[in-house]
Design a protein around this motif. Structure first.
Motif, PDB file in Angstrom:
ATOM      1  N   ARG A 160       0.832  -1.202   0.000  1.00  0.00           N
ATOM      2  CA  ARG A 160       0.000   0.000   0.000  1.00  0.00           C
ATOM      3  C   ARG A 160       0.868   1.254   0.000  1.00  0.00           C
ATOM      4  O   ARG A 160       0.613   2.194  -0.742  1.00  0.00           O
ATOM      5  N   ALA A 161       1.902   1.287   0.824  1.00  0.00           N
ATOM      6  CA  ALA A 161       2.773   2.462   0.887  1.00  0.00           C
ATOM      7  C   ALA A 161       3.411   2.748  -0.466  1.00  0.00           C
ATOM      8  O   ALA A 161       3.423   3.891  -0.936  1.00  0.00           O
ATOM      9  N   VAL A 162       3.948   1.711  -1.099  1.00  0.00           N
ATOM     10  CA  VAL A 162       4.627   1.896  -2.375  1.00  0.00           C
ATOM     11  C   VAL A 162       3.627   2.313  -3.454  1.00  0.00           C
ATOM     12  O   VAL A 162       3.903   3.184  -4.279  1.00  0.00           O
ATOM     13  N   GLN A 163       2.448   1.720  -3.446  1.00  0.00           N
ATOM     14  CA  GLN A 163       1.457   2.077  -4.445  1.00  0.00           C
ATOM     15  C   GLN A 163       0.894   3.477  -4.227  1.00  0.00           C
ATOM     16  O   GLN A 163       0.590   4.181  -5.194  1.00  0.00           O
ATOM     17  N   GLU A 164       0.761   3.896  -2.985  1.00  0.00           N
ATOM     18  CA  GLU A 164       0.338   5.269  -2.709  1.00  0.00           C
ATOM     19  C   GLU A 164       1.358   6.257  -3.284  1.00  0.00           C
ATOM     20  O   GLU A 164       1.000   7.281  -3.854  1.00  0.00           O
ATOM     21  N   LYS A 165       2.626   5.932  -3.130  1.00  0.00           N
ATOM     22  CA  LYS A 165       3.684   6.774  -3.689  1.00  0.00           C
ATOM     23  C   LYS A 165       3.533   6.847  -5.209  1.00  0.00           C
ATOM     24  O   LYS A 165       3.611   7.931  -5.801  1.00  0.00           O
ATOM     25  N   LEU A 166       3.334   5.708  -5.839  1.00  0.00           N
ATOM     26  CA  LEU A 166       3.194   5.657  -7.290  1.00  0.00           C
ATOM     27  C   LEU A 166       2.011   6.505  -7.755  1.00  0.00           C
ATOM     28  O   LEU A 166       2.115   7.263  -8.734  1.00  0.00           O
ATOM     29  N   HIS A 167       0.893   6.388  -7.054  1.00  0.00           N
ATOM     30  CA  HIS A 167      -0.293   7.170  -7.410  1.00  0.00           C
ATOM     31  C   HIS A 167      -0.023   8.664  -7.275  1.00  0.00           C
ATOM     32  O   HIS A 167      -0.393   9.458  -8.145  1.00  0.00           O
ATOM     33  N   CYS A 168       0.637   9.066  -6.188  1.00  0.00           N
ATOM     34  CA  CYS A 168       0.958  10.486  -5.994  1.00  0.00           C
ATOM     35  C   CYS A 168       1.883  11.010  -7.074  1.00  0.00           C
ATOM     36  O   CYS A 168       1.700  12.116  -7.576  1.00  0.00           O
ATOM     37  N   LEU A 169       2.896  10.216  -7.429  1.00  0.00           N
ATOM     38  CA  LEU A 169       3.805  10.640  -8.489  1.00  0.00           C
ATOM     39  C   LEU A 169       3.039  10.885  -9.787  1.00  0.00           C
ATOM     40  O   LEU A 169       3.285  11.871 -10.490  1.00  0.00           O
ATOM     41  N   ALA A 170       2.106   9.986 -10.102  1.00  0.00           N
ATOM     42  CA  ALA A 170       1.321  10.144 -11.321  1.00  0.00           C
ATOM     43  C   ALA A 170       0.442  11.389 -11.272  1.00  0.00           C
ATOM     44  O   ALA A 170       0.292  12.096 -12.265  1.00  0.00           O
ATOM     45  N   GLU A 171      -0.129  11.668 -10.105  1.00  0.00           N
ATOM     46  CA  GLU A 171      -0.989  12.849  -9.962  1.00  0.00           C
ATOM     47  C   GLU A 171      -0.184  14.145 -10.052  1.00  0.00           C
ATOM     48  O   GLU A 171      -0.643  15.137 -10.622  1.00  0.00           O
ATOM     49  N   LEU A 172       1.013  14.139  -9.482  1.00  0.00           N
ATOM     50  CA  LEU A 172       1.787  15.380  -9.354  1.00  0.00           C
ATOM     51  C   LEU A 172       2.688  15.694 -10.539  1.00  0.00           C
ATOM     52  O   LEU A 172       3.146  16.823 -10.675  1.00  0.00           O
ATOM     53  N   HIS A 173       2.959  14.708 -11.396  1.00  0.00           N
ATOM     54  CA  HIS A 173       3.898  14.914 -12.499  1.00  0.00           C
ATOM     55  C   HIS A 173       3.231  14.554 -13.829  1.00  0.00           C
ATOM     56  O   HIS A 173       3.306  13.394 -14.267  1.00  0.00           O
ATOM     57  N   PRO A 174       2.586  15.522 -14.470  1.00  0.00           N
ATOM     58  CA  PRO A 174       1.903  15.258 -15.740  1.00  0.00           C
ATOM     59  C   PRO A 174       2.821  14.571 -16.752  1.00  0.00           C
ATOM     60  O   PRO A 174       3.987  14.937 -16.903  1.00  0.00           O
ATOM     61  N   GLY A 175       2.283  13.558 -17.392  1.00  0.00           N
ATOM     62  CA  GLY A 175       3.032  12.840 -18.413  1.00  0.00           C
ATOM     63  C   GLY A 175       3.974  11.781 -17.884  1.00  0.00           C
ATOM     64  O   GLY A 175       4.639  11.087 -18.657  1.00  0.00           O
ATOM     65  N   MET A 176       4.056  11.631 -16.553  1.00  0.00           N
ATOM     66  CA  MET A 176       4.929  10.613 -15.977  1.00  0.00           C
ATOM     67  C   MET A 176       4.526   9.230 -16.485  1.00  0.00           C
ATOM     68  O   MET A 176       3.349   8.939 -16.643  1.00  0.00           O
TER      69      MET A 176
END
Length: 197
Positions: free
Chosen positions: A48-64
């Protein structure tokens, strides 16, 4: 305030899944190392922790562009993607519309970010592209050669850093993950039951 509240503001509704990492899970959430793995027994909240990080990265960095992978696609579908869809991604988020979990090739965000999903049982589907980061669920299942082959795909340019990371249950000190950590090539983050209140 939750570490994720500000980043998920547009999706915060009664159906949102608030999240606050603790201990090793928090350390994993903020890791920016080239290679890192969060390790601990079942039930400590690693995935869950790692996937939450992944989701945040996708939300915060357009085109990631990211890759979520496991040894086999079927095992990812039955484990990692269940956590992803049921616990991490807020209800009614646009990335959940479309194909069912077992038929989905990727999750495409409104901002152009994309998380590709796959298994090393069909590496051609995931090795022919470039990514900003790669998440390996149950990294202990992979060989060191597979890990290194995946890391060669870290060439996209939407983050200020590239990272391959994963989660795993502990194994013998002779395993390549521990050997890589001992050699200083990989950061090992320990997670405990206290990290998942």
């Amino acid at each position: 305030m939750s570490i994720l509240t500000a980043t998920h503001a547009e999706f915060l509704d009664p159906a949102s899944k608030a999240y606050q990492p603790y201990g090793g899970c928090r350390e994993a959430f903020t890791a920016r190392d080239k290679e890192w793995i969060v390790s601990g027994p079942a039930g400590v909240g690693k995935s869950r922790a790692v996937q939450e990080k992944l989701h945040c990265l996708a939300e915060l960095h357009p085109g990631m562009r990211a890759l979520m992978i496991r040894k086999t696609r079927e095992s990812l579908t039955q484990t990692g993607l269940v956590t992803w869809e049921d616990q991490v991604v807020p209800a009614n988020h646009p990335i959940l519309f479309g194909p069912k979990r077992n038929c989905r090739q990727s999750y495409v965000y409104p901002n152009g970010s994309e998380i590709v999903v796959g298994g090393m049982d069909k590496p051609v589907k995931v090795m022919s592209s470039e990514y900003d980061c790669i998440y390996c669920q149950e990294a202990i299942e992979l060989s060191e050669h597979e890990w290194e082959s995946l890391s060669s795909r870290l060439r996209a340019g939407h983050l200020s850093y590239h990272s391959i990371f994963g989660d795993t249950n502990p194994d013998a000190p002779s395993h390549w993950i521990y050997q890589r950590a001992q050699a200083g090539k990989l950061r090992m983050i320990e997670s405990r039951h206290e990290d998942n209140p």
